[in-house]
Structure formats: C-alpha cells, structure tokens
Design a protein around this motif. Structure first.
Motif, mmCIF file in Angstrom:
data_model
loop_
_atom_site.group_PDB
_atom_site.id
_atom_site.type_symbol
_atom_site.label_atom_id
_atom_site.label_comp_id
_atom_site.label_asym_id
_atom_site.label_seq_id
_atom_site.Cartn_x
_atom_site.Cartn_y
_atom_site.Cartn_z
ATOM 1 N N ASP A 1 1.149 -0.955 0.280
ATOM 2 C CA ASP A 1 0.298 -0.198 0.137
ATOM 3 C C ASP A 1 1.139 1.088 0.439
ATOM 4 O O ASP A 1 1.988 1.499 1.310
ATOM 5 C CB ASP A 1 -1.408 -0.153 0.777
ATOM 6 C CG ASP A 1 -2.085 1.316 1.363
ATOM 7 O OD1 ASP A 1 -2.123 1.575 0.253
ATOM 8 O OD2 ASP A 1 -2.441 1.772 2.690
ATOM 9 N N PRO A 2 1.347 1.401 -0.831
ATOM 10 C CA PRO A 2 1.803 3.474 -1.169
ATOM 11 C C PRO A 2 1.329 4.102 -0.015
ATOM 12 O O PRO A 2 2.110 5.115 0.908
ATOM 13 C CB PRO A 2 1.838 4.436 -2.309
ATOM 14 C CG PRO A 2 0.697 2.906 -3.130
ATOM 15 C CD PRO A 2 0.378 1.740 -2.468
ATOM 16 N N ASP A 3 0.218 4.266 0.888
ATOM 17 C CA ASP A 3 0.567 5.198 1.769
ATOM 18 C C ASP A 3 0.784 4.823 3.321
ATOM 19 O O ASP A 3 1.405 5.145 3.683
ATOM 20 C CB ASP A 3 -1.600 5.635 1.887
ATOM 21 C CG ASP A 3 -2.360 5.884 0.528
ATOM 22 O OD1 ASP A 3 -1.567 7.176 0.182
ATOM 23 O OD2 ASP A 3 -3.488 5.911 0.546
ATOM 24 N N ALA B 1 4.372 4.928 2.792
ATOM 25 C CA ALA B 1 4.490 6.522 2.800
ATOM 26 C C ALA B 1 4.888 6.920 4.151
ATOM 27 O O ALA B 1 5.623 7.672 5.055
ATOM 28 C CB ALA B 1 3.635 7.494 2.277
ATOM 29 N N ILE C 1 7.681 9.003 -3.745
ATOM 30 C CA ILE C 1 6.570 8.536 -3.179
ATOM 31 C C ILE C 1 5.331 9.656 -4.035
ATOM 32 O O ILE C 1 4.496 8.366 -4.031
ATOM 33 C CB ILE C 1 5.867 9.133 -2.518
ATOM 34 C CG1 ILE C 1 6.842 8.123 -1.141
ATOM 35 C CG2 ILE C 1 4.877 9.192 -1.255
ATOM 36 C CD1 ILE C 1 7.141 8.097 0.534
ATOM 37 N N GLN D 1 2.347 7.088 -5.738
ATOM 38 C CA GLN D 1 0.613 6.957 -4.802
ATOM 39 C C GLN D 1 -0.056 7.650 -6.507
ATOM 40 O O GLN D 1 -1.498 6.936 -6.378
ATOM 41 C CB GLN D 1 0.216 8.290 -4.149
ATOM 42 C CG GLN D 1 1.686 7.571 -2.240
ATOM 43 C CD GLN D 1 1.281 8.968 -1.845
ATOM 44 O OE1 GLN D 1 1.396 10.128 -1.801
ATOM 45 N NE2 GLN D 1 0.811 8.834 0.473
ATOM 46 N N GLN D 2 0.666 8.419 -6.819
ATOM 47 C CA GLN D 2 -0.678 8.699 -7.664
ATOM 48 C C GLN D 2 -0.917 6.824 -9.306
ATOM 49 O O GLN D 2 -1.917 7.556 -9.234
ATOM 50 C CB GLN D 2 0.372 9.798 -8.753
ATOM 51 C CG GLN D 2 -1.019 9.717 -10.000
ATOM 52 C CD GLN D 2 -0.531 11.446 -11.190
ATOM 53 O OE1 GLN D 2 0.674 11.854 -10.711
ATOM 54 N NE2 GLN D 2 -1.146 11.486 -11.767
ATOM 55 N N PHE E 1 -0.548 3.899 -8.494
ATOM 56 C CA PHE E 1 -1.615 3.488 -7.332
ATOM 57 C C PHE E 1 -3.446 3.334 -7.518
ATOM 58 O O PHE E 1 -3.605 2.236 -7.950
ATOM 59 C CB PHE E 1 -0.698 3.002 -6.557
ATOM 60 C CG PHE E 1 -1.069 1.880 -5.452
ATOM 61 C CD1 PHE E 1 -0.979 0.644 -5.660
ATOM 62 C CD2 PHE E 1 -2.476 2.430 -4.373
ATOM 63 C CE1 PHE E 1 -1.930 -0.275 -4.902
ATOM 64 C CE2 PHE E 1 -3.181 0.898 -4.466
ATOM 65 C CZ PHE E 1 -2.214 -0.086 -4.030
ATOM 66 N N VAL E 2 -2.927 5.197 -7.185
ATOM 67 C CA VAL E 2 -4.666 5.252 -8.000
ATOM 68 C C VAL E 2 -5.045 5.351 -8.742
ATOM 69 O O VAL E 2 -6.495 4.607 -8.797
ATOM 70 C CB VAL E 2 -4.774 6.416 -6.959
ATOM 71 C CG1 VAL E 2 -6.178 6.991 -6.992
ATOM 72 C CG2 VAL E 2 -4.729 7.039 -5.710
#
Length: 737
Positions: free
Chosen positions: A210-212, A215, A375, A379-380, A382-383
């Motif tokens: 999970d990128p969040d 991070a 990061i 995240q972008q 991955f979304v």
C-alpha cells in the motif's frame, strides 16, 4: 325681426350597442327570416339524420404492463438509456399499418372470412381510435363500423395481434440484450485481468503493498535514522573524548599507532565493515516497507548484530590484545598501564565500529530520502490502476448479474400489452343519435336564423319601426303617423269616401301633432315652422298640408308655404293653381297678399304655392326679401308652415335655418335609412338649425307599439255607424294664441 333661441343637435346619431329590447325587436321584425332559416336547417338535418347508415362502435381496453426487468439501466455503451413508457409512441405502434395488416390477415383466415372481404388496413385505420386514459397506463380502443358484429371482430383481431407482437418484441429485446452481454463479457473480463495484473506488477516493481502505508513508514524511518545518526554522533564524540583522555594517560606509543594502522589495512576487517554498512542500510530500508516482526526485517537485524560481533572479534584478533595470537611484542610495564592500554584499545575499536555504523546510517538516510521523493508518483500511479480495477470489476459484476436476470426474465416473459376489457357487440348505434341530432339541428337552425336576421338587419339601413328611430337620435318624437290610403283628410271627405280605421288613425295622429305644436316654445314663440326630410318621398308635403288643415279646423289662422321650388307638391294636394306663388313674391314686386289662395271654407287656411320654378331657388330663399316675408307672416298668422326640400344633396332648406323659428324632421318607415337620418341631422346641426322634433310617417299595422287597430272596434261599431258617417272634422276647443 325678433331673434329666437336656436337649439343645436349634438347627440349621437347611431347606436350600435347591443340591447335586449333591440334584439327582440329585430327578431320580431325579421321573424320570417328566422323561421325560414330555422325550418330549412332543421329539415335538412332531419333528412340527413334519417338517411344516414347507422354506425356501431365497439370498445376495448389495453393495459400497458411495464413489470418486466428493464435492460436500459445497464449504463454501458450500446444499450438503451431509458425505460420510461411513452404512450404517444405506444399509440403510434398500435396504429401502424404493418400491425393492422397482420390483424386483417387473421380476420380473413377466420371461419367467417367472407364477411371481411371488403375490409383492408386503410378502412380499419379510418375507423380506429386509440386514446390514453387519464392518469393511467391504459389505452382505450374504439372501432366504428356499420356492422356491429364486424366491429367487435375487428377489435378482437387487433387485440390478439397487439398481444402477440408485444410478447415477440419483448422476447426479442431480451434475447438481443443477452447476446450483447455475452459478447461483451469476454472483453470486460480481459480488461479486468489486465487491471489486476497491473496492480500485481506494481507491487512487485516497488515491493510495497500500500503506497500510503509505505509513505508513512518511509517518513517514520527518515525520522528514526535522523535520531539514530544524532545518537551515533554523540557516541562518537564521547568515545573520541575518552580515547583522547586514555591516550594522554598511556601515551602515544608506536605500537598503538601500528595497531590502528593494522585495522585500516586489514582486508577482512574492512570487508566486514562494508558488509555491516550494507546490512545496516538494508535493515533501515526494509523497516520502511515492513513491520518489525517481518521475516526480512528480523533476518537483516540478526545479520547486522552478527557482523557487529565479527567486527569486534576481527579487531581483537588483528591487534592481538585479546586472543591467543598477540602481535604486540612489548608488554605494558604495570597492571595499571596494561588496563589503560586495554581500555584505549576498546575505545579505538568502539570508535571504529561506531564510525562504520554512522556511515551506514548516512547511506540509509540517502536511500530513504530518494525513496521519499518518489512517493507522490508512486501514489498517483497506484490510484490510477486501482480506479481502473474498480471500474472494470463493477462493470463485470453488473454485466454478470444482469445476464442472470435477463435469462430469468426471458424464461418468464409476458406481453407488455394485456387486454383489460375485451370488446363486445354494440347493441345500439353510435351514430346517428337521433335525439341529439334533432336537438342540435333545431338549436343550430335557430341560431343560424337569428344570425341571418341580425345580418339582414345590419345590411338593411331602412327604418322599420319607431323604436329604431328613437335609438339613433335623441330629439323628441312629436308624432307617429300611420299609413293611409288617401293623400289628405279633406280629399276623403270631399269625395264622400267611407272612413276606415286608417282614416281615423291618421286623423287622430295629426290632431295629436297639432296639439303638440303648442309646446315647442314658450309664449307662442314657435310660429314659423319648416318641415324637411332626409330624402324625397317620405310624405313631408302631405303631412304639412294635413297639419295645416287640422290647425285651420281648430280655428287657427294658418299660412301654408310651399318652399320646395324644385319639385312642388302643395298645389297638387290643395288642387290650387301654381302659376304664381313664392317665387313670384321673391322675384317680382308683386305683393304677397295678391298671391295667397284660400283652401278651406272658413277662410283660416291660406296657401302660398311655390310658383313657377326659378333657375336658382337657393338665391331666392337666401335673399333678404325672404327674411322680410317670414317676418310679416309671423305677425299676420298664428302658424306659418313651410314645406322645404330634403336636406341631403339640396341646400335650399339650409338657407332658412336662420329665418324660421324651428325645423321638424320627417322620417318614413321603410323609406328613410339610419344613415340618411343621421346625415340630415348633421347637415341641420352644421347650419345651426333649431330642430324641435321628429315626425315618423307611414307606420304600418305591424308596429305593435304604435298600431291603431282599436279604431276598427271603436269607430266602426255597427251601433255607431250612423254617427261616424258624418264627414265633418270635429273642432277641438283650444284658445288661440
């Protein structure tokens, strides 16, 4: 000459407003037109009603059923977008020629097909009517035909055709939707697999779940490395301070320097330092990805501790202070020196290991900073792949569910059109409705008759009744004179003609007019009275002459002057000579007294005829001599009655407006027109004439308000015939002016 006040007419001439009394008067006057039109329309409508072929109407109802599962709520390209029912579209489908032709073919295949040979789609479309029920999904079907049984059979065939078509259409829609979904599912499944693979590859590429969370771990590790680096720096400073203190106590011997140099040159030792730094860096990086209890983190931590111990062991073995193989030959001189030397070596070893650990922390900080900067992009990315995966998953789920629903719906499909009320054979004809048709015909005939009467009355400008004159002018009505068979009362008496009701009515009307002259002015000021009309042939001269005879019979001294020098009439009525008269008195110095003729036995009625016709009568009437003559006559006679020409188109009468006391306008029923009377009054008003009143002449017996029919019962009563046969006109005792 004495000046008399002049009254100027200023009222409205024509009254076009609607009045109930006026309306009924028009109907009474035009009753023949009303009756003729009403009877004609009613007779025509009656004939049409009874000669028409009876038409029968059969009724049926269709229920619009929308309970099946709609396909249109699948929001994917290529499918319908609305499932709402449009009744207008439904009616258009029901009235379409292809469906009606199917119904016609069904009727021709029935056992009674011979009865429907003359039926085609056009005939059915002409007799078919489809209307929606208010606030309900129900369509009302009606079909009109001359055969009641055929009317029902047509609706039966249509209803059956509609239901079959609706069921076939629904199944076709379901099958089409199922085939569409089945063709679409492999494409959607392939896209879903591609999205799932993209998520897996992302996690493998970046080694994160999970990128969040990643991070947050990187940020936490960056903070932890910073704290660790500060702690190591403090520890190094403390060890360096301890090392310097021990060095001062022990002294910087060549052996100690050699020991430090040996550690710097020892390859295994330096290899262990490099491995320690790498493991330390990896340990902190893995801490950013996984928790403390993750196997990778635990393995790196154990490896780091193991390398740390190996560093210490290698340092001791190389220097030779703690171990069996000592490389330093000179022993310390005392136990204290030996202890200080040992502490110095430990400080040196700790300083070297701590420095190596600080270097690994710096490397880990560099790696963590680089990972932290990447990061946002991670995240972008991955979304985006998660959103695509959710969309593909939702589409695939909906299509799968809808496919199952459609398969179930297809299995239990029913028609969307259901016959709610089957048609019946009509027992009574729909058309013609005899009672309604006759009532409507009578009403329409009456309305058209009334309209025809009103239109004719509007187009016909002639005055028909006394009330019409009252409505268009506002001057007093002095008398209404009925029509009589002879020109004068004296002629009838002289000829020994038996009096009739019209004679007595005419005599009474003239007597009433004679009495009314007393009220035209105060103190007997209205003595010179001119009579005129709008157009010729309205009985003006006849009335003037008969009025003069009545006044003379009443004992008044009357002068009758014929001022119509263009078309004189008075001499014909009086049977007097017209060789000399008014024109002679005005054009020559002859005294007017020599031109006067006596027209009655008592000598009260003097007549001045018009005389020879002059070339320009207007100049004579406008002359000062005419003014002087009128002034003399006013002094000589009780009444001076002047018969003048009509005022429309002829200016003679206008020349007398300032010379006579007053004018009286004569209007004749069925001869005068509304516009003519209005125009005459306008001319007199422009000339500032004093118009005292109006005489309505030639009233017929049909005028209900001004008829004189009672004279037949009163004067012609058999018991009084002998008395009434006396021809003399009864004198009425009235004081002279």
């Amino acid at each position: 000459m004495t000046e008399y006040p002049k009254a100027t007419y200023t009222g409205k001439y024509v009254d076009d407003s609607f009045k109930l009394a006026k309306f009924f008067r028009v109907l009474r006057k035009r009753w023949i037109v009303v009756v003729a039109v009403s009877v004609t329309v009613f007779a025509g409508n009656t004939y049409y009603t009874f000669t028409r072929t009876p038409q029968y109407r059969s009724n049926a109802s269709l229920l619009i059923n929308n309970s099946t599962i709609p396909v249109s709520d699948i929001q994917v390209p290529g499918l319908p977008s609305s499932s709402l029912i449009n009744l207008g579209t439904e009616i258009g489908i029901l009235r379409s020629r292809p469906l009606i032709e199917v119904a016609v073919s069904k009727m021709r295949q029935s056992p009674s097909a011979s009865s429907y040979k003359d039926i085609d789609a056009g005939t059915i479309m002409a007799g078919l009517d489809i209307r929606p029920e208010k606030d309900a999904l129900i369509l009302r079907l009606t079909y009109t035909d001359s055969d009641p049984k055929r009317a029902r059979e047509v609706l039966n065939a249509l209803s059956q055709t509609y239901v079959e078509y609706s069921l076939s259409d629904r199944r076709t829609k379901s099958s089409t939707a199922i085939k569409f979904i089945q063709d679409k599912l492999p494409q959607v499944k392939q896209q879903l697999d591609k999205s799932s693979l993209a998520v897996t590859q992302f996690r493998k590429t970046y080694n994160i779940v999970d990128p969040d969370t990643y991070a947050a771990s990187v940020y936490k590790m960056r903070e932890a490395l910073e704290v660790k680096a500060q702690e190591l720096q403090i520890q190094i400073a403390q060890v360096q301070q301890q090392y310097q203190s021990l060095s001062r106590q022990v002294g910087k011997s060549p052996d100690a320097a050699i020991s430090g140099a040996i550690l710097q040159q020892d390859i295994p030792y330096q290899s262990l330092v490099k491995q320690f730094q790498d493991v330390e860096t990896n340990y902190f990086l893995e801490r950013t990805r996984f928790r403390e209890d993750h196997p990778n983190v635990i393995a790196l931590k154990d490896r780091r501790d193991e390398l740390y111990k190996l560093l210490q062991t290698r340092a001791q073995s190389v220097v030779g202070i703690r171990g069996g193989n000592a490389n330093i030959t000179n022993e310390p001189n005392s136990p204290i020196q030996q202890t200080l030397a040992t502490q110095l070596f430990d400080a040196q070893t700790t300083l070297a290991v701590t420095q190596a650990q600080l270097d690994s922390i710096r490397n880990a900080q560099s790696e963590v900073a680089s990972a932290f900067s990447k990061i946002p992009q991670i995240q972008q990315r991955f979304v985006e792949i998660q959103r695509q995966l959710a969309l593909d998953t939702s589409t695939y789920t909906k299509l799968t569910e809808k496919l199952e629903e459609l398969r179930i719906s297809e299995a239990q499909e029913i028609s969307s059109w259901k016959v709610l009320e089957p048609p019946l054979i009509p027992t009574t004809p729909f058309s013609p409705d005899i009672q309604k048709s006759l009532t409507t015909g009578a009403f329409v005939g009456l309305v058209l008759g009334v309209l025809a009467a009103l239109i004719l009355n509007r187009l016909d400008q002639r005055i028909r009744e006394v009330e019409e004159v009252k409505e268009i002018i506002d001057i007093p009505l002095l008398a209404s004179i009925p029509m009589t068979e002879v020109a004068s009362l004296s002629a009838m008496v002289g000829q020994g003609i038996l009096p009739t009701s019209s004679y007595y009515a005419f005599k009474e009307a003239m007597s009433s007019l004679a009495l009314n002259l007393r009220y035209l002015g105060t103190d007997n000021m209205m003595k010179v009275i001119a009579f005129t009309s709008s157009v010729p042939s309205e009985g003006k001269s006849t009335l003037t002459y008969n009025l003069s005879t009545i006044l003379a019979a009443l004992g008044y001294k009357v002068l009758l002057v014929d001022a119509d020098m263009r078309k004189p009439t008075v001499h014909k009525l009086t049977k007097l000579s017209n060789k000399a008269g008014l024109s002679t008195a005005l054009a020559t110095p002859s005294p007017w007294q020599d031109l006067i003729q006596v027209a009655d036995d008592k000598g009260n009625l003097h007549v001045l005829t018009s005389g020879s016709i002059p070339p320009n009568p207007m100049l004579l009437l406008e002359s000062a001599k005419m003014t002087a003559l009128l002034q003399e006559w006013r002094q000589e006679y009780d009444y001076v009655l002047v018969d003048t020409p009509p005022v429309i188109g002829i200016t003679d009468a206008q020349c007398l407006t300032s010379k006579v006391d007053t004018f009286i306008l004569v209007a004749a029923i069925n001869r005068s027109t509304r516009s003519g009377i209005s125009r005459a009054l306008e001319v007199l008003s422009t000339a500032r004439a004093n118009v005292s009143g109006l005489l309505i002449n030639m009233i017929g017996s049909s005028d209900s308000e001004y008829h004189y029919g009672y004279y037949d019962q009163y004067y012609l009563n058999p018991t009084e015939t002998e008395e009434e046969s006396e021809p003399a006109v009864t004198a009425i005792e009235i004081s002279k002016p």
